[in-house]
Design an enzyme around this catalytic site. Sequence first.
Site, PDB file in Angstrom:
ATOM      1  N   CYS A 280      -2.151  10.408   3.425  1.00 21.28           N
ATOM      2  CA  CYS A 280      -0.849   9.861   3.834  1.00 21.28           C
ATOM      3  C   CYS A 280       0.281  10.287   2.913  1.00 21.28           C
ATOM      4  O   CYS A 280       1.441   9.939   3.157  1.00 21.28           O
ATOM      5  CB  CYS A 280      -0.926   8.343   3.901  1.00 21.28           C
ATOM      6  N   HIS A 433       5.721   2.781   0.006  1.00 23.71           N
ATOM      7  CA  HIS A 433       4.703   3.165   0.996  1.00 23.71           C
ATOM      8  C   HIS A 433       4.578   2.040   2.023  1.00 23.71           C
ATOM      9  O   HIS A 433       4.524   2.293   3.224  1.00 23.71           O
ATOM     10  CB  HIS A 433       3.381   3.441   0.298  1.00 23.71           C
ATOM     11  N   HIS A 471       3.136   3.652  10.705  1.00 22.19           N
ATOM     12  CA  HIS A 471       2.535   4.562   9.718  1.00 22.19           C
ATOM     13  C   HIS A 471       2.127   5.836  10.440  1.00 22.19           C
ATOM     14  O   HIS A 471       1.141   5.864  11.172  1.00 22.19           O
ATOM     15  CB  HIS A 471       1.334   3.885   9.068  1.00 22.19           C
TER      16      HIS A 471
END
Length: 632
Positions: A280, A433, A471
């Site tokens: 990610c 994040h 996400h």
Amino acid sequence: MSRLPVIVGFGGFNAAGRSSGHHAFRRMIIESLDDTARRETLAALAVMMGRVRFGESGWQDLEGRALSLADIEAEFGKEVLEGSLIRRIGPSFFDVDSVHWQKSATLNPENDNQRFVMKARELPEPLPANWQVTELDSRQVLVEVSGALEVKIDSFRDCPVKSAGQLPEGFDPTDLYNARFHPRALQLAVISASDAVRSIGIDWADIVAHINPDQVGVYASNVMSQLDEDGFGGLLQSRLRGGRVSTKQCPLGLNSMVADFVNAYILGSVGHTGANAGACASFLYNLRSAVEDITSGRCRVAVVGNAEAPILPEVIDGYATMGALASEDKLQKIDGSEATDPRRSSRPFGENCGFTIAESGQYVVLMDDELAMTLGADIHGAVNDVFINADGYKKSITAPGPGNHITFAKAVASARAILGDEAIRERSMVHAHGSSTPQNRVTESQIFDQAAEFFGITNWPVAAVKAYVGHSLSPASADQMMAALGTFKYGVIPGVKTIDAVADDVYGDRLHIPLGDFTPEQGIDVAFLNSKGFGGNNATASVLAPRVVERMLRKRYGEAEFESYCSRREQTRTAATAYDNAAIQGDFATIYRFGEGMIDESKVVFDADGVHLPGYAKPVSLDIGNRFNDMI
């Protein structure tokens, strides 16, 4: 003297809409926009969603009735808002209440044998030992099976995860270019990279004319490759489904294709290419490579990005089985209600239960500061450094570790070295994040809190844009980058609007996690983009605001040269605005040059100046020095 990597173009598409022109950012802060900006944002989204169009006489509905911006807001505003950002997964992907799968079953005969008729061409090869076949005609056979028969039966079951960050409802990337047999992630790569290049306001041919052909770099990748029907998904399922592999599924499934397509069909580049993958944190991995190459002089223009299309039942099954996704039953438990709001499934730093998967394509264009000054490029910010560190020994590959402490602290320290303590304490912010998992809200906030204490920060603004767009895996930190550029432009930090309160276990004493949009009085000089990925892939970038970059350029080049640059920049801004206006009206002018401008290899020439390629003004230099001169 290091070259400064400045951001001269940016674009892409995610659940908030089109990134160039800050339109996706404006969707996030739409409650904070004035009437004109809000209505323009809604109109641009309504065009993307196919609800209105812009004709010769101006805005109109699909029946040709003239509309004002106020009319568009009144008639389509609610639909546009509900059809963007995170929401219930739409039927264009799959039916979340009835997902197809195959159930294994054993059929036992009532007597000794069971009989059925089937087409001869559908007989298995070789025949099972307990099958006896009798031909009925040229096409059909009678099959007698002694004993049990193992079969797969089409079935349908409920998907526990029902929300995702999807492109605006009704927007189809294949409408923008000839996307025949392209997996969705590659569709996103093409339209997003094109959007970024168009946003520069300088024709790509003019940029390339000022540099050597090999001084361009493209740095892009994705995490999940292309797992839909036209990529690896179709490739891997073909045998089990009784289908055939196509000639395109294998190559188009590779995770480097989101870089290769940019080279081959958008830029026509013969320069450097790279596809760095770090779970990610992949965007920041690619960004670091570009920054290193620009600061060292190996590269003068870099296109950096990612494109991911993971809204697939198989991918959702994978992450859901890990317990990583916000499922409906877990949301019900948190809310104490049988009803859930799919738009609030992503809840960074609040009471949460997992992340919300999303699709996105995002690209930025970097130049070294000298080239940007020469061309009169508009500068939206600069990346002074990106840090990457692993976690050391791990018990669980998915668990966090100390690597992010290192990357984050180094990023803040690197910005402090440029800006000083006061700017870090008073005019910096964090793009977290913020994955919306219970573990992340604790571990990431603890890192921020510890760094804040060390650097003397008492009320550090923290944003978490996954609350809006979900996400998107590899482009997740690129989504953060687009929001950071938006804050530099508008001075607004988007709040975490999907939570009612910051969770009690968040380390928030030195942090300011706003629940609504927040406008710092002194503005923002630097944003820290933080990313944490499975496997210990931690990365943090330090991004400087354009007002800081302008001060740096004035000092490096002098007042007179900077003013000359500003004059050249006006033409660039005019061209960029023209593209933005056209895109608002639905004309994205997507670049896709399939088979155009191909280089005739027979006309490549070597001489004392280097390698000359047809169609390029400058050669590829072969004047390469000995880097190890002290060893010879």
